[in-house]
Design an enzyme around this catalytic site. Sequence first.
Site, PDB file in Angstrom:
ATOM      1  CE  LYS A  53      -3.844  -2.187   2.368  1.00 33.06           C
ATOM      2  NZ  LYS A  53      -4.322  -2.618   3.666  1.00 33.06           N
ATOM      3  CD  GLN A  97      -3.860  -4.487   6.615  1.00 31.67           C
ATOM      4  OE1 GLN A  97      -3.907  -3.471   5.928  1.00 31.67           O
ATOM      5  NE2 GLN A  97      -4.184  -5.670   6.155  1.00 31.67           N
ATOM      6  CG  ASP A 120     -10.381  -0.240   4.853  1.00 34.06           C
ATOM      7  OD1 ASP A 120     -10.103  -0.778   3.770  1.00 34.06           O
ATOM      8  OD2 ASP A 120      -9.689  -0.360   5.888  1.00 34.06           O
TER       9      ASP A 120
END
Length: 295
Positions: A53, A97, A120
């Site tokens: 990422k 995460q 997200d």
Amino acid sequence: MTTTIIDGKAFAAKVRGQVAGYVAGLKERGIIPGLAVVLVGEDPASQVYVRNKGKQTVEVGMNSYEHKLPVDTSEADLLALIARLNADPAVHGILVQLPLPGHMNADLVINAIDPAKDVDGFHISNVGLLGTGQKAMVPCTPLGCLMMLRDHLGSLSGLNAVVVGRSNIVGKPMAQLLLGDSCTVTIAHSRTKDLPEVCRRADILVAAVGRPEMVTGAFVKPGATVIDVGINRIERDGKMKLVGDVHFESAAAVAGAITPVPGGVGPMTIACLLANTVTACHRANGLPEPQGLTA
Ligand code: GUN
């Protein structure tokens, strides 16, 4: 009939190119989009994701802020970091995460993120906005699937879509997105009766069950478009191998188009994370929605 193999790797590169174009436009206005990624602990798979990422964020010209916290970090300290990132105008996207260590409440942590920075799309506000057809941040994997479907099929209106899997991260938001594009949507799952028969009604079949090669050719309507979200590491002939939730060979023999594993949905997820960060940055600055990067 020839089957189209949908090249997610090439499509993701195209999306990153579009993102880089928007980033260049923002820089002309003196704005640099910033993505903060928070990793708690040292889960090896998560470390690989976070590294990828960060690398791709920088490659498209955005700022990457990585926060690596020890596994025994308290929930209060993580919430304090999120509060600082929420207040930081240089940060347009925040990703925590998952999975988090067992002593943390993931729902509480995710819902502490400013919904406008929730790239997200997991915050309860974004789930509600998506479910009611309003402008939301959309989870990256389903957004990537939608982009590939639109690219391959054009209009999805009126098509029968079956999503196998009911997770909050993929199955449910995928169904909402397909409904938003006027598909007739069925969410199937492990308890669905006559699953192959239900799946054979699908013009669009999305497999997101987390069971290696469960969806075989017997589940596929001739000519259907099959999207395989699964990433399963299995041992075969003494070697480790990545396979999807779809049995590729038998499904490809029946489908009109299919995504492979690896090289299908996987590369699209990070590309859509970058797309979501640009979208969040545009919205934060009152700029028009980036074309082709949103639902
Ligand atoms: N862990 C595995 N996939 C994801 C994802 O898409 N988002 C977050 N936050 N964590 C993950």
